[in-house]
Each structure stands twice: as C-alpha cells, then as structure tokens.
Scaffold this motif. Sequence first.
Motif, mmCIF file in Angstrom:
data_model
loop_
_atom_site.group_PDB
_atom_site.id
_atom_site.type_symbol
_atom_site.label_atom_id
_atom_site.label_comp_id
_atom_site.label_asym_id
_atom_site.label_seq_id
_atom_site.Cartn_x
_atom_site.Cartn_y
_atom_site.Cartn_z
ATOM 1 N N ARG A 248 -7.207 1.420 3.013
ATOM 2 C CA ARG A 248 -5.950 0.698 3.202
ATOM 3 C C ARG A 248 -5.481 0.879 4.642
ATOM 4 O O ARG A 248 -5.443 1.996 5.154
ATOM 5 N N THR A 249 -5.137 -0.229 5.274
ATOM 6 C CA THR A 249 -4.659 -0.205 6.648
ATOM 7 C C THR A 249 -3.254 -0.753 6.716
ATOM 8 O O THR A 249 -2.990 -1.862 6.242
ATOM 9 N N ALA A 250 -2.366 0.034 7.294
ATOM 10 C CA ALA A 250 -1.011 -0.441 7.563
ATOM 11 C C ALA A 250 -1.019 -1.109 8.928
ATOM 12 O O ALA A 250 -1.302 -0.469 9.944
ATOM 13 N N ILE A 251 -0.757 -2.413 8.971
ATOM 14 C CA ILE A 251 -0.714 -3.142 10.230
ATOM 15 C C ILE A 251 0.708 -3.078 10.770
ATOM 16 O O ILE A 251 1.671 -3.381 10.070
ATOM 17 N N LEU A 252 0.809 -2.670 12.036
ATOM 18 C CA LEU A 252 2.113 -2.426 12.653
ATOM 19 C C LEU A 252 2.453 -3.510 13.681
ATOM 20 O O LEU A 252 1.592 -4.316 14.051
ATOM 21 N N LYS B 42 0.962 13.198 7.956
ATOM 22 C CA LYS B 42 -0.013 14.198 8.361
ATOM 23 C C LYS B 42 -1.347 13.528 8.619
ATOM 24 O O LYS B 42 -1.858 12.794 7.771
ATOM 25 N N HIS B 43 -1.908 13.780 9.810
ATOM 26 C CA HIS B 43 -3.224 13.243 10.101
ATOM 27 C C HIS B 43 -4.262 13.953 9.244
ATOM 28 O O HIS B 43 -4.235 15.178 9.113
ATOM 29 N N SER C 170 -8.137 10.007 -2.828
ATOM 30 C CA SER C 170 -8.095 8.615 -3.260
ATOM 31 C C SER C 170 -6.975 7.911 -2.505
ATOM 32 O O SER C 170 -5.813 8.325 -2.599
ATOM 33 N N PRO C 171 -7.300 6.880 -1.742
ATOM 34 C CA PRO C 171 -6.259 6.197 -0.974
ATOM 35 C C PRO C 171 -5.097 5.706 -1.842
ATOM 36 O O PRO C 171 -3.957 5.710 -1.408
ATOM 37 N N LEU C 172 -5.396 5.311 -3.065
ATOM 38 C CA LEU C 172 -4.352 4.721 -3.901
ATOM 39 C C LEU C 172 -3.420 5.756 -4.500
ATOM 40 O O LEU C 172 -2.318 5.431 -4.922
ATOM 41 N N THR C 173 -3.840 7.003 -4.557
ATOM 42 C CA THR C 173 -2.977 8.030 -5.152
ATOM 43 C C THR C 173 -2.507 9.058 -4.126
ATOM 44 O O THR C 173 -1.656 9.889 -4.426
ATOM 45 N N SER C 174 -3.048 8.992 -2.916
ATOM 46 C CA SER C 174 -2.717 9.998 -1.907
ATOM 47 C C SER C 174 -1.818 9.463 -0.803
ATOM 48 O O SER C 174 -1.554 10.165 0.163
ATOM 49 N N HIS C 175 -1.355 8.228 -0.930
ATOM 50 C CA HIS C 175 -0.533 7.607 0.113
ATOM 51 C C HIS C 175 -1.242 7.699 1.458
ATOM 52 O O HIS C 175 -0.650 8.056 2.475
ATOM 53 N N LEU C 176 -2.535 7.389 1.436
ATOM 54 C CA LEU C 176 -3.389 7.515 2.613
ATOM 55 C C LEU C 176 -3.574 6.150 3.266
ATOM 56 O O LEU C 176 -3.935 5.178 2.592
ATOM 57 N N TYR C 177 -3.326 6.095 4.573
ATOM 58 C CA TYR C 177 -3.436 4.825 5.284
ATOM 59 C C TYR C 177 -4.116 5.022 6.628
ATOM 60 O O TYR C 177 -3.911 6.029 7.301
ATOM 61 N N ARG C 178 -4.909 4.027 6.993
ATOM 62 C CA ARG C 178 -5.342 3.903 8.371
ATOM 63 C C ARG C 178 -4.274 3.073 9.080
ATOM 64 O O ARG C 178 -3.694 2.161 8.494
ATOM 65 N N ARG D 164 -1.623 10.671 6.000
ATOM 66 C CA ARG D 164 -1.135 10.812 4.640
ATOM 67 C C ARG D 164 0.394 10.879 4.668
ATOM 68 O O ARG D 164 0.977 11.728 5.337
ATOM 69 N N PHE D 165 1.020 9.966 3.961
ATOM 70 C CA PHE D 165 2.473 9.896 3.877
ATOM 71 C C PHE D 165 2.939 10.481 2.546
ATOM 72 O O PHE D 165 2.130 10.739 1.650
ATOM 73 N N ASP D 166 4.233 10.660 2.417
ATOM 74 C CA ASP D 166 4.765 11.208 1.149
ATOM 75 C C ASP D 166 5.266 10.105 0.230
ATOM 76 O O ASP D 166 5.953 10.361 -0.760
ATOM 77 N N HIS D 167 4.917 8.843 0.545
ATOM 78 C CA HIS D 167 5.358 7.716 -0.272
ATOM 79 C C HIS D 167 4.477 6.512 0.061
ATOM 80 O O HIS D 167 3.706 6.522 1.030
ATOM 81 N N GLU D 168 4.575 5.505 -0.751
ATOM 82 C CA GLU D 168 3.889 4.251 -0.480
ATOM 83 C C GLU D 168 4.635 3.502 0.628
ATOM 84 O O GLU D 168 5.863 3.347 0.565
ATOM 85 N N LEU D 169 3.899 3.071 1.630
ATOM 86 C CA LEU D 169 4.538 2.346 2.723
ATOM 87 C C LEU D 169 5.003 0.975 2.260
ATOM 88 O O LEU D 169 4.337 0.307 1.468
#
Length: 376
Positions: free
Chosen positions: A255-259, A283-284, A292-300, A316-321
């Motif tokens: 999953r990539t968050a486009i900024l 946290k990098h 798991s990207p879907l359960t760890s709030h992990l984004y590129r 890794r964020f503490d919530h869904e972006l």
Amino acid sequence: MKTPVYIIEEEKLRRNLSLIRTVAERTDSEWILAFKAFALWKTFPIFREYIRSTTASSLSEARLALEEFGAKAHTYSPAYKDDEFDDIVRCSSHLTFNSLSQYERFHKRAAACSIGLRVNPEYSEVGTLLYNPCAPGTRFGVTADKLPEQLPADIRGFHCHCHCESGADVFERSLQHIEEKFSKWFSQLEWINFGGGHLVTRKDYDIELLVRLVQAFHQRYPHLKVIFEPGSAFAWQTGPLVASVVDVVEDKGIRTAILDVSFTCHMPDCLEMPYYPDVRNAKHVEEISHLSPLTSHLYRLGGNSCLSGDFMGYWRFDHELEIGEQMVFEDMIHYTTVKTNTFNGITHPSIAMLHQDGTLELLRQFTYEDYRSRMD
C-alpha cells in the motif's frame, strides 16, 4: 493550514544561532552561513543579530549576500566564468580559487578581495561518494604535490572542505591530515577556512572537543584567522515540511500513500543520500516480511510525480491513513528549500515562519506564474 508548506520555527532557529555564536566566541573563529544549504533571505534580519558574513558559490548567491544579507560574501566556485567574474568580485570580500589555472586566469581582476586557494587533503570520512569532495578524481581543490614552495604573494588563505554533517572527532582526524599536507605553507597565509559539514548543533556533537582543537590550533598558528562555513548546522532541526495524503493505492500487497509533495522535487536528498526522513507519529520499518500491510497500518510513502522511483521505504502508523490528513516530515529546512524543483509542475510547497509568539507568517506562496516563468 493549506499544504504543502515548509515551516521554519523562529525559536529553534534562534537556538541554533545562539549556540553557533557561543562556539565562535569560545574558539575565536568566524562562523558564516553557507547559502548552498539555507538561503531564506527573509530570515536574514534574524541571522544578522548573531553572525556577520555568509558564503557564496555563484554570482546569484554572491548578490544575495551583498543585496539581502548586507555584507560581501566569502565566495568559492569550482570554476568562474569570464562574463560573471567582475560582478562576483564586486559582491565578495574573500574569493577562493579552485585550481591554479583559475588563479592564473583571474587573480589580477580579484585584487580587491582577500584571495584564497582551495586545497585537497586527500582525506575525507564522508561515506557517500555523491557528497565526498576528496574522492579519487575529485574536481575540487589542489593537492599538496601541485603547490609551489613559495605561494604567489596575493594568496592570503587556504580553503579546505572535507566534511558532511560530521562530528568533532572527524574534524580532529581531518585536521591531522590537513596539517600534515599543508602546514608548511601556513606561515605564508593570513586565514584558513575549514569549510562546512561541522554539525555543531546536533545534540551529540562534542563541542568541548572542538573548542580544544581550535584553541590548540591557534596556539600553533596564532597568526591564522580560522573560518567555518556550515550550512546544515544553522538550520538543523528548525522545522518540518507538512504534506497531505491525496490517495492510497495497493499493488501486490504493497500500500502506497500518495502525498501532495514529491521526494524528487521537494526532498531530493532523501533519494540522493539516501536517507529515511523522520515522519511524525510514524515509525520507519526496515523488515516488513513479518507484517501484514492491512493489519499493521503499514504504508510506503509516494510522491505525486511521474517518476517511478518517487517513493520511500515503509512507515508504520498507529491508524489507517485517510485522504486529506496531514503528514509531517521533520527537519526539512536545510538543503531542501534551496534544492527544490518544479518537475511535473507539482505545486511547490509554500514557505512559512512560526514566530516565537505562536503566529504563523506566510513568507512565500508559489503559483502557476512561478512555474511558467522558469521557461519564459
């Protein structure tokens, strides 16, 4: 607050300036601002409360020194052009030549300046070749074996730059090489410029070691004026780049968050160095195979340009972006505002200052006309 925007915080800037002024006083040396790392001229009234001079590497920077900072520059360029040289001299108090051939060509026209020569100690601990000025085949400076026993009479100083965000321990080792290579000429000089890369405002920098080193250097060579010209140290950790999430895409489980910013356009050192920036409240993550990207709030994190490689790592964020939420990249003032570009016509971040009283002043907002005028 509309994004994207660089925010320089006055309180943090003054903290750095105050520390640098104290170091300058304790070491009886001059510390000057290198525009290559920081050139926000609307902050110069603050700088002038703490320092007296700046360093330039081009005609534009030399003019900025004279016309906006209010003092002539210490100027160095890898190579001066004939049609710009007289204007550079007009804007400079000190002028350093990169090579003996440039010296021979231009030195008579630089008589109004204190003339220096850049020297290469053939030693640097900078690990990234892109930033190593002493790497084999370098185009910077003259090695000791190429210098005449007696320097030309109008050469007043040596300029030696071999650091990059370095500590005092690195300077201690570099200084040993500099003296071994060039001290036999010191009696012929009036000043020595130890260049930039001395990150005295970093929390773990050993200021006491630096003070001892420079004081001892003064004892050995009391006639030499000592100059340092860092850039990063002045603007180190003085403010963030604030962006917003404009979309989230997924491919092959990534999953990539486009900024609404771009690494290649607005944070180029992240790709060039490379290094991972600090993202507030995230946290990098180096190793992602167990997550798991879907359960760890992990984004590129991805930039909003058409460059395929305009993305970085995993955070890794503490919530869904969510679309529209802001993302804060810490310490994004030095070597960013001076290196940005308008590739793809992406909205250039505004520049703002957070004053000590809490007010946010918009210093510069960029428009379509700024993009268009670059090719006018």
